[in-house]
Write a protein that holds these residues in place. Structure first.
Motif, mmCIF file in Angstrom:
data_model
loop_
_atom_site.group_PDB
_atom_site.id
_atom_site.type_symbol
_atom_site.label_atom_id
_atom_site.label_comp_id
_atom_site.label_asym_id
_atom_site.label_seq_id
_atom_site.Cartn_x
_atom_site.Cartn_y
_atom_site.Cartn_z
ATOM 1 N N GLY A 114 49.768 33.858 63.611
ATOM 2 C CA GLY A 114 50.927 33.339 64.333
ATOM 3 C C GLY A 114 52.056 32.946 63.391
ATOM 4 O O GLY A 114 52.008 33.187 62.178
ATOM 5 N N ALA A 115 53.068 32.298 63.948
ATOM 6 C CA ALA A 115 54.226 31.866 63.151
ATOM 7 C C ALA A 115 53.856 30.701 62.251
ATOM 8 O O ALA A 115 53.149 29.781 62.674
ATOM 9 N N ARG A 116 54.307 30.729 61.019
ATOM 10 C CA ARG A 116 54.119 29.621 60.085
ATOM 11 C C ARG A 116 55.442 28.862 60.000
ATOM 12 O O ARG A 116 56.415 29.368 59.462
ATOM 13 N N LEU A 117 55.440 27.641 60.548
ATOM 14 C CA LEU A 117 56.693 26.910 60.736
ATOM 15 C C LEU A 117 57.180 26.231 59.458
ATOM 16 O O LEU A 117 58.354 25.932 59.338
ATOM 17 N N GLY A 118 56.276 25.918 58.539
ATOM 18 C CA GLY A 118 56.687 25.458 57.225
ATOM 19 C C GLY A 118 57.098 23.998 57.139
ATOM 20 O O GLY A 118 56.917 23.201 58.057
ATOM 21 N N ARG A 119 57.699 23.652 55.997
ATOM 22 C CA ARG A 119 58.039 22.261 55.682
ATOM 23 C C ARG A 119 59.086 21.694 56.611
ATOM 24 O O ARG A 119 59.014 20.520 56.988
ATOM 25 N N ALA A 120 60.084 22.477 56.958
ATOM 26 C CA ALA A 120 61.164 21.950 57.795
ATOM 27 C C ALA A 120 60.623 21.468 59.138
ATOM 28 O O ALA A 120 61.001 20.397 59.639
ATOM 29 N N TYR A 121 59.735 22.246 59.720
ATOM 30 C CA TYR A 121 59.152 21.851 61.007
ATOM 31 C C TYR A 121 58.297 20.602 60.849
ATOM 32 O O TYR A 121 58.342 19.688 61.684
ATOM 33 N N ALA A 122 57.508 20.539 59.782
ATOM 34 C CA ALA A 122 56.679 19.356 59.534
ATOM 35 C C ALA A 122 57.537 18.124 59.325
ATOM 36 O O ALA A 122 57.217 17.031 59.817
ATOM 37 N N ARG A 123 58.638 18.284 58.609
ATOM 38 C CA ARG A 123 59.542 17.160 58.369
ATOM 39 C C ARG A 123 60.176 16.682 59.667
ATOM 40 O O ARG A 123 60.268 15.475 59.923
ATOM 41 N N ARG A 124 60.618 17.622 60.503
ATOM 42 C CA ARG A 124 61.202 17.237 61.798
ATOM 43 C C ARG A 124 60.163 16.568 62.696
ATOM 44 O O ARG A 124 60.477 15.611 63.408
ATOM 45 N N SER A 125 58.951 17.054 62.651
ATOM 46 C CA SER A 125 57.897 16.472 63.480
ATOM 47 C C SER A 125 57.590 15.039 63.044
ATOM 48 O O SER A 125 57.410 14.144 63.882
ATOM 49 N N LEU A 126 57.541 14.821 61.731
ATOM 50 C CA LEU A 126 57.286 13.466 61.224
ATOM 51 C C LEU A 126 58.437 12.535 61.563
ATOM 52 O O LEU A 126 58.217 11.368 61.931
ATOM 53 N N PHE A 127 59.668 13.037 61.476
ATOM 54 C CA PHE A 127 60.827 12.234 61.861
ATOM 55 C C PHE A 127 60.757 11.855 63.337
ATOM 56 O O PHE A 127 60.942 10.692 63.709
ATOM 57 N N SER A 128 60.486 12.833 64.194
ATOM 58 C CA SER A 128 60.422 12.581 65.634
ATOM 59 C C SER A 128 59.317 11.595 65.978
ATOM 60 O O SER A 128 59.512 10.661 66.765
ATOM 61 N N GLN A 129 58.145 11.781 65.361
ATOM 62 C CA GLN A 129 57.023 10.893 65.636
ATOM 63 C C GLN A 129 57.319 9.469 65.177
ATOM 64 O O GLN A 129 56.991 8.491 65.855
ATOM 65 N N SER A 130 57.955 9.319 64.017
ATOM 66 C CA SER A 130 58.273 7.993 63.492
ATOM 67 C C SER A 130 59.358 7.315 64.320
ATOM 68 O O SER A 130 59.300 6.103 64.563
ATOM 69 N N LEU A 131 60.358 8.082 64.772
ATOM 70 C CA LEU A 131 61.415 7.521 65.600
ATOM 71 C C LEU A 131 60.868 7.048 66.946
ATOM 72 O O LEU A 131 61.199 5.955 67.424
ATOM 73 N N ARG A 132 60.033 7.869 67.564
ATOM 74 C CA ARG A 132 59.412 7.479 68.828
ATOM 75 C C ARG A 132 58.512 6.262 68.635
ATOM 76 O O ARG A 132 58.483 5.357 69.466
ATOM 77 N N GLY A 133 57.796 6.242 67.520
ATOM 78 C CA GLY A 133 56.904 5.124 67.267
ATOM 79 C C GLY A 133 57.630 3.808 67.077
ATOM 80 O O GLY A 133 57.079 2.745 67.361
ATOM 81 N N ALA A 134 58.864 3.844 66.586
ATOM 82 C CA ALA A 134 59.637 2.616 66.395
ATOM 83 C C ALA A 134 59.915 1.911 67.714
ATOM 84 O O ALA A 134 60.132 0.690 67.740
#
Length: 311
Positions: free
Chosen positions: A36-56
């Motif tokens: 399948g598609a390998r989304l890479g660092r940018a996707y992981a970084r955006r996911s961590l940002f989104s998860q941390s923002l929601r968690g706040a």
């Protein structure tokens, strides 16, 4: 340990001397390569940002995790709604409080929000030793720090900008001057954006020093409130003794007075310093440099902190 040779289906033993390649079989148990598609660092970084923002704000977490941030968010917005109601009812010519002054007045709420959420943003990963899992792949340490810093800054910006939006919409509904209100609203957004960067950086550095959340909460409150109380007290003493030139220099030693000085010098705000003795434009340049230096220093300190995590 048993050293018996493999058994055939009829349970007879095959001697080592008679073992042949035909007696060895490869069994397909269903594993296959990922194509399948390998989304890479940018996707992981955006996911961590989104998860941390929601968690706040407790989103995606338990119900009790949402209580405090939502209460603080409401506490920030309710006074703005009341001011709008007063302005509309009394048909006032202006809002009771300037956009640039709102965050300064409600700084205690901002400090409580940071004290509660900054340790949650970084301390949990340190306490439960999950940080090395982030760094396995594809995310790197710089990605982790950037995502966490951006998430905390964004969360604080939402907290401080939302009441300004309430004030602005209310001012337009009250048919106050559009140009004046738009200019004031823009100045307020610039002020709270700078405040969010500075306060989030300080709170994250303090929280990342210890994995113990309780210590982080106490330390964030102490740094943000005690420094302001100490600086304000010394400024008042200097004002009473006629040392007005020292007031602006003293404002460099507290995060909230730094923001007050910047917006007084460049955003047309009224200073909260004793006697309204805010810094001049020349002194304001020093304030800006100190604020930017602190933001860069906090980011650098976080990068240094996470270089050795998990090693």
């Amino acid at each position: 340990m048993s050293t018996d040779s493999p058994r055939t289906p009829d349970a007879t033993r095959i001697p080592d001397s008679t073992r042949t390649p035909e007696s060895t079989r490869i069994h397909n148990i269903g594993y296959r390569n990922y194509d399948g598609a390998r989304l890479g660092r940018a996707y992981a970084r955006r996911s961590l940002f989104s998860q941390s923002l929601r968690g706040a704000y407790g989103l995606g977490r338990s119900a009790k995790s949402k209580v405090l941030p939502m209460i603080l968010f409401a506490v920030m917005c309710v006074p703005a709604a009341i001011m709008v109601a007063v302005a509309v009812t009394t048909k006032a010519d202006d809002l009771p409080l300037d956009y640039t002054r709102y965050a300064i007045v409600l700084q205690a709420v901002i400090s409580l929000f940071l004290a509660a959420q900054a340790p949650q943003t970084v301390s949990r990963d340190l306490r439960f030793k999950t940080v090395p899992l982030y760094f396995s792949r594809p995310i790197e340490r710089g990605d982790y720090v950037l995502a966490k810093f951006a998430a905390m800054t964004s969360a604080l910006f939402v907290l401080t900008a939302a009441p300004l939006l309430v004030l602005y919409v209310g001012a337009l509904l009250a048919k106050l001057d559009f140009a004046d209100q738009s200019a004031g609203f823009a100045q307020g957004l610039v002020s709270v954006a700078l405040l969010s960067l500075l306060f989030s950086g300080i709170a994250l550095v303090i929280s990342a020093i210890t994995p113990r959340r309780g210590f982080g909460i106490a330390a964030v409150i102490a740094v943000l409130t005690i420094t302001y109380g100490a600086v304000s007290t010394v400024q008042a003493i200097a004002y009473d003794q006629g040392s007005t030139d020292a007031i602006s220099w003293l404002g460099l030693f507290s995060p909230i007075t730094l923001i007050d000085g910047v917006q007084t010098a460049f955003l047309g705000a009224t200073s909260a310093f004793p006697g309204g003795e805010g810094p001049s434009s020349g002194m304001g340049v020093v304030y800006v440099l100190v604020v930017l230096g602190l933001i860069a220093g906090c980011y650098g300190a976080l990068m240094r902190r996470y270089r050795k995590v998990g090693l």
